[in-house]
Design an enzyme around this catalytic site. Sequence first.
Site, short mmCIF file in Angstrom:
data_model
loop_
_atom_site.label_atom_id
_atom_site.label_comp_id
_atom_site.label_asym_id
_atom_site.label_seq_id
_atom_site.Cartn_x
_atom_site.Cartn_y
_atom_site.Cartn_z
CG HIS A 114 -6.01 -2.21 0.18
ND1 HIS A 114 -5.25 -1.62 -0.80
CD2 HIS A 114 -5.42 -1.87 1.36
CE1 HIS A 114 -4.25 -0.95 -0.25
NE2 HIS A 114 -4.33 -1.07 1.05
CG ASP A 138 -6.81 -2.08 -3.59
OD1 ASP A 138 -7.51 -1.36 -2.85
OD2 ASP A 138 -5.60 -2.28 -3.39
CB SER A 142 -0.95 -0.03 1.19
OG SER A 142 -1.99 0.91 1.04
#
Length: 695
Positions: A664, A630, A544
């Site tokens: 995600h 995501d 991320s």
Amino acid sequence: MPTTPPTVRQVPAERTFHGDTVTDEFAWLAEKENPETVAYLEAENAWTKAATAHLTELQDRVFNEIKGRTQETDLSVPSRKGGYWYYTRTVEGKQYGIQCRVATVSGVVDPPATGDGAPLDGEEVLLDGNELAEGKKFFALGTFDVSPSGDRLAYSVDFDGDERFVLKVKDLRTGEVLSDEVPDTFYGSAWSADGSTLFYITVDEAWRPDKVWRHTVGQDAATDVVVYEETDERFWVGVELTRSEKFIVIDANSKVTSEVRVIDAQAPTAEPALIRPRVQGVEYAIEHHGHRFLILHNEHAEDFALAYTSVDNPGDWVELIPHRPGTRLESVDAFQRHLVVALRRDGLTGLRVLADGSTDSYDMAFPEPIYSVGLADNREYDTHIVRIGYTSMVTPDSVYDVDLITRSMVLRKQKPVLGGYDPADYEQFREWAVADDGTKVPISVVARKGTPRNGTAPLVLYGYGSYEISMDPYFSVARLSLLDRGVVFAIAHIRGGGELGRRWYEEGKMLAKKNTFTDFVAAARALVASSWTSPERLVGRGGSAGGLLMGAVANIAPEAFAGIVAQVPFVDPLTSILDPSLPLTVTEWEEWGNPLENADVYAYMKSYSPYENVAKLAYPKILAVTSLNDTRVLYHEPAKWIARLRSVAPDGAYLLKTEMGAGHGGPSGRYDSWKEEAFVTAWILDTVGLAQQQS
């Protein structure tokens, strides 16, 4: 199987801001519904599979090691609430947890023993994730919320990975799932005191949580009422019921400012009452405690202070714990006769206990030099026994019950690690790097005893460094497959995180963001200088915002790494932050800056954006992992990055792996996530030359 990487069409698209025109030849990959986009992602998956075909046996071996060390049929330590003990069970061969409860026994205060993970006597299954996920490629729970009486359960499910949940209500007395159903909800919910009313959250077109709704059980969702709407696009909302079950709390937060409202839980149709109007730059959170609201805040207190105000007439904040620079107060939990404050100091987490009506306090003590501790599942308000979670780089996740009066601590469970794991076979260390500006950066290191300190050992260096999120020392079963092969694992506690307090965060955001990247490079070089490893055996890993870190350091210091693992990586930040229509963009401006309005921010972000700065360099091997659904870091960022790397620096070895039905967090089932981790581990071992070595 393909024998070469896929090629991708280049379609120049221009972007002009602040007089600067940029050409993005892969911008079209953002067209998710374009069959050519999907075909390209599938071609990349096919190439990745072909390029790692020689690692299939190793992947299987690592997966079986993770599986073999895990007690697959297991039971969490039951947590008491009212007349029940609540817990989660896992079953061998099943992907998802089973949420359960058993009735309490009069006079028995200790939780039921978890034993071998078998169902407890008198068990009531509240929700079986495996049944809900039947026939689905993805499954996640958004909320799991039992009403104060214990008669109703609100839960929400996501089958796509886009973090948009269908909210449902189950009558726990009959087992019936009621007709109440609300689509497109977000995380978070709160019950009224009598369980007749449920509060929940929805998002706007930019996927920002912006509305709190009130739903009356038994009525059609079309009659639901908006209780609060946040119109400032920098802010998002949350909702919860206090532990005391007296108030529903509605909070609105930006990255730097907070505002809180409350509703009497016994009067759910009442208008929310404002605790204190928002003031730019002032963050605060509340906790109900008897006649007062506790206020954790940063007004004239960089590392936060604790105060309180009257429940009946919120006004002035009366100091309870003054600000102390270097001791970051992170949260406060109220129980009827005690307060427990979570804090961090000198790079370590801690817990401080205050008895109600007393100015005396004490900090819980722990034996290891490096560890992480925090409050665990504490549902009861009227109790002097609190549950905490403890772990370190060598100590598996441990659950303790602490008597706040006697200060005694009872170990309820330590996560089983099968196969003869012995913490004494491993060592953990605290190292320090010196950044370019002289700042000392802590590093947590773990290795199997006997691992050489002569520069020959491979090492995985993990980092994040954003949002004041701290990457504290933690235990990992999967990591043992690296350690037992002689690989060292380290966490760089870089600026932008919160490990050393609020200033540590401030020095790694906005126009100081590059400190995050240079801190990580400094950590890598310090580990080489202290003979832990060498550049040709060092792999960086992050996900991320930590994926942004990976992309940045690959550009800044490609020679410092043999490999880079970037998971759901935020590698095209400038393009994303320039587009306010994208999910969550506006809420991010107080973290990164607003390049739309500020030319200096635009130039600064462009100078570190991994995608913008791909050059003809000798890059390390790069593995990028992403998910098609995501909503936090869109799939096209790593897709474009890998495409440009191949175009500009074609001599490198770059792989892109896309989960076509996940979000995600990657694959949702535990076995699927283990397979994903085994894939990454095998790639790392191959990169550092250990693919042929047995565990």
